[in-house]
Design a protein around this motif. Sequence first.
Motif, PDB file in Angstrom:
ATOM      1  N   LEU A   1      89.121 -16.840  35.120  1.00 58.80           N
ATOM      2  CA  LEU A   1      90.108 -16.958  36.472  1.00 58.80           C
ATOM      3  C   LEU A   1      91.384 -16.413  35.978  1.00 58.80           C
ATOM      4  O   LEU A   1      91.845 -15.338  36.697  1.00 58.80           O
ATOM      5  CB  LEU A   1      90.254 -18.284  37.128  1.00 58.80           C
ATOM      6  CG  LEU A   1      91.284 -18.490  38.423  1.00 58.80           C
ATOM      7  CD1 LEU A   1      90.664 -17.463  39.404  1.00 58.80           C
ATOM      8  CD2 LEU A   1      91.558 -19.861  38.937  1.00 58.80           C
ATOM      9  N   VAL A   2      92.178 -17.021  34.994  1.00 58.51           N
ATOM     10  CA  VAL A   2      93.224 -16.705  34.786  1.00 58.51           C
ATOM     11  C   VAL A   2      93.364 -15.113  34.163  1.00 58.51           C
ATOM     12  O   VAL A   2      94.185 -14.251  34.623  1.00 58.51           O
ATOM     13  CB  VAL A   2      94.059 -17.605  33.667  1.00 58.51           C
ATOM     14  CG1 VAL A   2      95.580 -17.178  33.278  1.00 58.51           C
ATOM     15  CG2 VAL A   2      94.267 -19.082  34.198  1.00 58.51           C
ATOM     16  N   LEU A   3      92.560 -14.686  33.173  1.00 57.19           N
ATOM     17  CA  LEU A   3      92.454 -13.469  32.840  1.00 57.19           C
ATOM     18  C   LEU A   3      92.203 -12.469  33.784  1.00 57.19           C
ATOM     19  O   LEU A   3      92.427 -11.204  33.859  1.00 57.19           O
ATOM     20  CB  LEU A   3      91.450 -13.322  31.672  1.00 57.19           C
ATOM     21  CG  LEU A   3      91.509 -11.974  31.038  1.00 57.19           C
ATOM     22  CD1 LEU A   3      92.790 -11.547  30.320  1.00 57.19           C
ATOM     23  CD2 LEU A   3      90.480 -12.206  29.668  1.00 57.19           C
ATOM     24  N   PHE A   4      91.170 -12.674  34.788  1.00 51.33           N
ATOM     25  CA  PHE A   4      91.031 -12.032  35.780  1.00 51.33           C
ATOM     26  C   PHE A   4      92.277 -11.621  36.924  1.00 51.33           C
ATOM     27  O   PHE A   4      92.433 -10.676  36.915  1.00 51.33           O
ATOM     28  CB  PHE A   4      90.016 -12.576  36.731  1.00 51.33           C
ATOM     29  CG  PHE A   4      89.534 -11.825  38.030  1.00 51.33           C
ATOM     30  CD1 PHE A   4      88.558 -10.694  37.979  1.00 51.33           C
ATOM     31  CD2 PHE A   4      89.967 -11.904  39.349  1.00 51.33           C
ATOM     32  CE1 PHE A   4      88.260  -9.924  38.839  1.00 51.33           C
ATOM     33  CE2 PHE A   4      89.854 -11.154  40.266  1.00 51.33           C
ATOM     34  CZ  PHE A   4      88.618 -10.221  40.100  1.00 51.33           C
ATOM     35  N   ILE A   5      92.949 -12.483  36.955  1.00 49.34           N
ATOM     36  CA  ILE A   5      94.266 -12.477  37.821  1.00 49.34           C
ATOM     37  C   ILE A   5      95.154 -11.535  37.112  1.00 49.34           C
ATOM     38  O   ILE A   5      95.808 -10.565  37.640  1.00 49.34           O
ATOM     39  CB  ILE A   5      94.894 -13.915  38.294  1.00 49.34           C
ATOM     40  CG1 ILE A   5      93.726 -14.430  39.099  1.00 49.34           C
ATOM     41  CG2 ILE A   5      96.188 -13.756  38.885  1.00 49.34           C
ATOM     42  CD1 ILE A   5      94.339 -16.074  39.535  1.00 49.34           C
ATOM     43  N   ILE A   6      95.423 -11.891  35.816  1.00 51.59           N
ATOM     44  CA  ILE A   6      96.462 -11.070  35.070  1.00 51.59           C
ATOM     45  C   ILE A   6      96.029  -9.710  35.060  1.00 51.59           C
ATOM     46  O   ILE A   6      96.818  -8.760  35.403  1.00 51.59           O
ATOM     47  CB  ILE A   6      96.534 -11.697  33.621  1.00 51.59           C
ATOM     48  CG1 ILE A   6      97.355 -13.035  33.653  1.00 51.59           C
ATOM     49  CG2 ILE A   6      97.238 -10.761  32.725  1.00 51.59           C
ATOM     50  CD1 ILE A   6      97.003 -13.670  32.128  1.00 51.59           C
ATOM     51  N   LEU A   7      94.885  -9.281  34.912  1.00 51.37           N
ATOM     52  CA  LEU A   7      94.408  -7.789  34.613  1.00 51.37           C
ATOM     53  C   LEU A   7      94.324  -7.280  35.871  1.00 51.37           C
ATOM     54  O   LEU A   7      94.903  -6.043  35.915  1.00 51.37           O
ATOM     55  CB  LEU A   7      93.198  -7.712  33.901  1.00 51.37           C
ATOM     56  CG  LEU A   7      92.935  -8.075  32.484  1.00 51.37           C
ATOM     57  CD1 LEU A   7      91.474  -8.160  32.021  1.00 51.37           C
ATOM     58  CD2 LEU A   7      93.904  -7.322  31.687  1.00 51.37           C
TER      59      LEU A   7
END
Length: 279
Positions: free
Chosen positions: A189-195
């Motif tokens: 979730l977090v990495l998806f949002i960041i990228l």
Amino acid sequence: MYTHFIILPHFDPTIFTLGDSHIGLRWYGLMYLLGFLFARWLAVARAKRSNGDWNTEQVDTLLFNGFMGVFLGGRIGDVFFYNIDRFIHEPLYLFRVWEGGMSFHGGLIGVIIAMIWTSHRQKRRFWATADFVAPLVPFGLGMGRIGNFINLELWGRQTDVPWAMIFPTDPQRLPRHPSQLYEAFLEGLVLFIILNLFIKKPRPIGSVSGLFLLCYGLFRFMVEYVREPEVESFFGIMTRGQLLCMPMILGGLLIMFWAYRRATAKINVTNAAKSAVKN
């Protein structure tokens, strides 16, 4: 014994099998399938907004090659990074995919090889391909970690936090960190949002890939502190997973530095050319 902790039931990792064979559908495989389908949907949507840089056929070729890279690289990486002793005694273990075992770092190597090959075939710069792929990956990573949780594998270290869980596959029956869920949250979730927030504005070529490597490396490095190591620690300093993350963190930083420095140099050259024309 630990009644105030969460005691997990025994999940059957297999949804169904065909007769007495090993052929069937497992929850872990289903999670990978869902990750792949979501990646294709997102990739096709982005291709339609790429002003002709990508089309659906190119996306399908890229994703198929990438999927093969994940599968082959992930399996080979798991065997050689974490189970080399078993492979030496049982070489056929490499092909027993129904027993599980996929390494992210091996899968990453496989995907990089697939992207190099696909970029060559499609006459596209490698970094353009890598930047297109990077934001597609986190959702699949998160689903894979949920698959690990359903399989009751790769649990964390012993702890007494209120949300500690007792895994029925743990012979010691100790309350442990649900490290699979931590990774699903951070790597998924977090990495998806960041990228996907990062790519909303034009970025220097290579910077998206660099950010992916940096963030994943950092997230995985942190979670390794509460994850039960699959192999002995590296000289008691760090786990094997943390050791494998170090090149990702360093590589991500270097790639981002190179990408922005290269972009700045191009801007300076363009501005100098414009000034020369005016003079």
